[in-house]
Scaffold this active site. Structure first.
Site, PDB file in Angstrom:
ATOM      1  N   LYS A  56       0.816  -1.200   0.000  1.00  0.00           N
ATOM      2  CA  LYS A  56       0.000   0.000   0.000  1.00  0.00           C
ATOM      3  C   LYS A  56       0.861   1.266   0.000  1.00  0.00           C
ATOM      4  O   LYS A  56       0.401   2.348  -0.346  1.00  0.00           O
ATOM      5  CB  LYS A  56      -0.886   0.028   1.257  1.00  0.00           C
ATOM      6  CG  LYS A  56      -1.825  -1.114   1.392  1.00  0.00           C
ATOM      7  CD  LYS A  56      -2.633  -0.932   2.706  1.00  0.00           C
ATOM      8  CE  LYS A  56      -3.170  -2.221   3.225  1.00  0.00           C
ATOM      9  NZ  LYS A  56      -3.729  -2.064   4.582  1.00  0.00           N
ATOM     10  N   GLY A  57       2.085   1.121   0.462  1.00  0.00           N
ATOM     11  CA  GLY A  57       2.938   2.281   0.768  1.00  0.00           C
ATOM     12  C   GLY A  57       3.084   3.344  -0.307  1.00  0.00           C
ATOM     13  O   GLY A  57       3.280   4.513   0.003  1.00  0.00           O
ATOM     14  N   GLU A 112       7.772   2.619  -6.194  1.00  0.00           N
ATOM     15  CA  GLU A 112       7.910   2.045  -4.854  1.00  0.00           C
ATOM     16  C   GLU A 112       8.155   3.155  -3.829  1.00  0.00           C
ATOM     17  O   GLU A 112       8.793   4.163  -4.129  1.00  0.00           O
ATOM     18  CB  GLU A 112       9.062   1.031  -4.876  1.00  0.00           C
ATOM     19  CG  GLU A 112       9.456   0.432  -3.557  1.00  0.00           C
ATOM     20  CD  GLU A 112       8.397  -0.435  -2.884  1.00  0.00           C
ATOM     21  OE1 GLU A 112       7.257   0.046  -2.751  1.00  0.00           O
ATOM     22  OE2 GLU A 112       8.725  -1.559  -2.460  1.00  0.00           O
ATOM     23  N   ASP A 113       7.638   2.965  -2.630  1.00  0.00           N
ATOM     24  CA  ASP A 113       7.796   3.997  -1.609  1.00  0.00           C
ATOM     25  C   ASP A 113       9.221   4.075  -1.059  1.00  0.00           C
ATOM     26  O   ASP A 113       9.808   5.137  -0.997  1.00  0.00           O
ATOM     27  CB  ASP A 113       6.781   3.785  -0.460  1.00  0.00           C
ATOM     28  CG  ASP A 113       6.834   2.376   0.136  1.00  0.00           C
ATOM     29  OD1 ASP A 113       7.595   1.518  -0.355  1.00  0.00           O
ATOM     30  OD2 ASP A 113       6.095   2.128   1.110  1.00  0.00           O
ATOM     31  N   ASP A 116      14.813  -0.497   1.304  1.00  0.00           N
ATOM     32  CA  ASP A 116      15.497  -0.748   2.566  1.00  0.00           C
ATOM     33  C   ASP A 116      16.607  -1.777   2.292  1.00  0.00           C
ATOM     34  O   ASP A 116      17.670  -1.416   1.809  1.00  0.00           O
ATOM     35  CB  ASP A 116      14.433  -1.235   3.563  1.00  0.00           C
ATOM     36  CG  ASP A 116      14.913  -1.339   4.984  1.00  0.00           C
ATOM     37  OD1 ASP A 116      15.746  -0.514   5.381  1.00  0.00           O
ATOM     38  OD2 ASP A 116      14.460  -2.234   5.708  1.00  0.00           O
ATOM     39  N   LYS A 144      17.298   3.896   1.949  1.00  0.00           N
ATOM     40  CA  LYS A 144      18.192   3.869   3.120  1.00  0.00           C
ATOM     41  C   LYS A 144      19.450   3.116   2.704  1.00  0.00           C
ATOM     42  O   LYS A 144      19.508   1.897   2.853  1.00  0.00           O
ATOM     43  CB  LYS A 144      17.527   3.115   4.272  1.00  0.00           C
ATOM     44  CG  LYS A 144      16.265   3.727   4.827  1.00  0.00           C
ATOM     45  CD  LYS A 144      15.708   2.796   5.908  1.00  0.00           C
ATOM     46  CE  LYS A 144      14.385   3.275   6.454  1.00  0.00           C
ATOM     47  NZ  LYS A 144      13.769   2.253   7.335  1.00  0.00           N
ATOM     48  N   VAL A 166      10.403   5.384   9.053  1.00  0.00           N
ATOM     49  CA  VAL A 166       9.651   6.579   8.694  1.00  0.00           C
ATOM     50  C   VAL A 166       8.198   6.248   8.367  1.00  0.00           C
ATOM     51  O   VAL A 166       7.891   5.160   7.895  1.00  0.00           O
ATOM     52  CB  VAL A 166      10.293   7.347   7.519  1.00  0.00           C
ATOM     53  CG1 VAL A 166      11.609   7.979   7.946  1.00  0.00           C
ATOM     54  CG2 VAL A 166      10.490   6.463   6.295  1.00  0.00           C
ATOM     55  N   ASP A 172       3.542   3.536   6.507  1.00  0.00           N
ATOM     56  CA  ASP A 172       2.825   3.231   7.741  1.00  0.00           C
ATOM     57  C   ASP A 172       3.718   2.623   8.812  1.00  0.00           C
ATOM     58  O   ASP A 172       4.851   2.225   8.560  1.00  0.00           O
ATOM     59  CB  ASP A 172       1.728   2.209   7.450  1.00  0.00           C
ATOM     60  CG  ASP A 172       2.309   0.817   7.210  1.00  0.00           C
ATOM     61  OD1 ASP A 172       3.250   0.712   6.402  1.00  0.00           O
ATOM     62  OD2 ASP A 172       1.856  -0.147   7.849  1.00  0.00           O
ATOM     63  N   ARG A 178      -0.392   6.661   7.698  1.00  0.00           N
ATOM     64  CA  ARG A 178      -0.226   6.777   6.247  1.00  0.00           C
ATOM     65  C   ARG A 178      -0.632   8.134   5.690  1.00  0.00           C
ATOM     66  O   ARG A 178      -0.111   8.574   4.675  1.00  0.00           O
ATOM     67  CB  ARG A 178      -1.084   5.721   5.523  1.00  0.00           C
ATOM     68  CG  ARG A 178      -0.530   4.336   5.568  1.00  0.00           C
ATOM     69  CD  ARG A 178      -1.249   3.458   4.550  1.00  0.00           C
ATOM     70  NE  ARG A 178      -1.168   2.058   4.903  1.00  0.00           N
ATOM     71  CZ  ARG A 178      -0.121   1.280   4.641  1.00  0.00           C
ATOM     72  NH1 ARG A 178       0.920   1.780   4.019  1.00  0.00           N
ATOM     73  NH2 ARG A 178      -0.112   0.022   5.010  1.00  0.00           N
TER      74      ARG A 178
HETATM   75  P1  5GP Z   1      13.121  -4.037   1.534  1.00  0.00           P
HETATM   76  O1  5GP Z   1      12.588  -5.253   0.874  1.00  0.00           O
HETATM   77  O2  5GP Z   1      13.882  -3.124   0.606  1.00  0.00           O
HETATM   78  O3  5GP Z   1      13.918  -4.352   2.762  1.00  0.00           O
HETATM   79  O4  5GP Z   1      11.913  -3.273   2.124  1.00  0.00           O
HETATM   80  C1  5GP Z   1      11.112  -2.531   1.384  1.00  0.00           C
HETATM   81  C2  5GP Z   1       9.764  -2.411   2.065  1.00  0.00           C
HETATM   82  O5  5GP Z   1       9.887  -2.358   3.493  1.00  0.00           O
HETATM   83  C3  5GP Z   1       9.115  -1.133   1.671  1.00  0.00           C
HETATM   84  O6  5GP Z   1       8.332  -1.291   0.526  1.00  0.00           O
HETATM   85  C4  5GP Z   1       8.300  -0.811   2.901  1.00  0.00           C
HETATM   86  O7  5GP Z   1       7.055  -1.463   2.813  1.00  0.00           O
HETATM   87  C5  5GP Z   1       9.053  -1.394   4.044  1.00  0.00           C
HETATM   88  N1  5GP Z   1       9.885  -0.397   4.753  1.00  0.00           N
HETATM   89  C6  5GP Z   1      11.227  -0.349   4.853  1.00  0.00           C
HETATM   90  N2  5GP Z   1      11.632   0.676   5.605  1.00  0.00           N
HETATM   91  C7  5GP Z   1      10.514   1.319   5.979  1.00  0.00           C
HETATM   92  C8  5GP Z   1      10.269   2.492   6.785  1.00  0.00           C
HETATM   93  O8  5GP Z   1      11.162   3.185   7.290  1.00  0.00           O
HETATM   94  N3  5GP Z   1       8.969   2.842   6.958  1.00  0.00           N
HETATM   95  C9  5GP Z   1       7.943   2.116   6.417  1.00  0.00           C
HETATM   96  N4  5GP Z   1       6.712   2.540   6.655  1.00  0.00           N
HETATM   97  N5  5GP Z   1       8.140   1.032   5.649  1.00  0.00           N
HETATM   98  C10 5GP Z   1       9.405   0.642   5.435  1.00  0.00           C
HETATM   99 MG    MG Z   2       6.626  -0.732  -0.152  1.00  0.00          MG
END
Ligand code: 5GP
Ligand code: MG
Length: 192
Positions: A56-57, A112-113, A116, A144, A166, A172, A178
């Site tokens: 949803k982000g 994508e939001d 990470d 990040k 964040v 969220d 959100r």
């Molecule tokens: P990754 O697979 O790159 O580790 O994570 C990506 C997903 O983790 C993002 O699409 C998001 O849903 C969630 N995510 C990672 N860091 C944050 C953060 O600081 N805040 C929020 N709300 N979601 C995060």
């Molecule tokens: Mg996401």
């Protein structure tokens, strides 16, 4: 701190530590990303250009970005889950809802939001790449860099942020926060 800032701080929800990116900053950056994307996809046909938002982000980012694009495009969504209701990565990505539109032969822009570890975007990239799109690019609002575990290309980036959880602008914590208009760091006691 002057009076205005003092007042702003008082207006923040109790779980918010500080505002990382305010409304005006986000707006200006999204506008710039939209200009860059519009220039790159100049001359494209409506049926050929598909933005795919990751639910949803990314729903607010996608709404703002798509309305700023000056090139015709369509919008679709995919829903994934990699996190339970907590601020922890498992590295495991699960698809909850696939896109409706056909990806084959289209120019795809994944929206994508936040990036990470990189596992989520990597999963999506592989998924869509296997469906033979005409081209495949990514637009990511936040990254990040300190947390990255796998490499994945970012074609359009909003902001680099430090390693804090964040919320706001679509993001969220346990499905809360959100609709905050800014992006803010959550107080660590809320998620640890
Ligand atoms: P990754 O697979 O790159 O580790 O994570 C990506 C997903 O983790 C993002 O699409 C998001 O849903 C969630 N995510 C990672 N860091 C944050 C953060 O600081 N805040 C929020 N709300 N979601 C995060
Ligand atoms: Mg996401």
């Amino acid at each position: 701190m002057n009076e205005k800032n003092e007042q702003k701080k008082l207006d923040l929800p109790d779980s918010i530590d500080y505002v990382l990116l305010d409304e005006a900053t986000i707006k200006a950056q999204v506008r710039q990303m939209a200009e860059e994307i519009s220039a790159d996809y100049e001359g494209i046909h409506n049926e050929d250009f598909l933005l795919i938002g990751v639910l949803k982000g990314s729903f607010i980012f996608l709404a703002d970005l798509s309305r700023r694009l000056t090139v015709p495009h369509r919008v679709d969504f995919i829903a994934l889950s990699s996190y339970a209701d907590k601020a922890e990565t498992t590295g495991a990505v699960r698809m909850i809802m696939d896109t409706r539109a056909d990806v084959a032969g289209r120019h795809i822009l994944i929206v994508e939001d936040i990036l990470d570890t990189g596992y989520t975007l990597k999963y999506l990239y592989r998924l869509f790449d296997a469906r033979q799109p005409a081209s495949l690019r990514t637009a990511v609002l936040l990254t990040k860099p300190d947390r990255r575990e796998v490499d994945v290309p970012i074609d359009y980036l909003g902001f680099e942020i430090p390693n804090v959880w964040v919320v706001g602008y679509g993001l969220d914590y346990a499905d809360r926060f959100r609709t905050l208009p800014y992006i803010a760091a959550l107080k660590p006691r809320v998620y640890s």
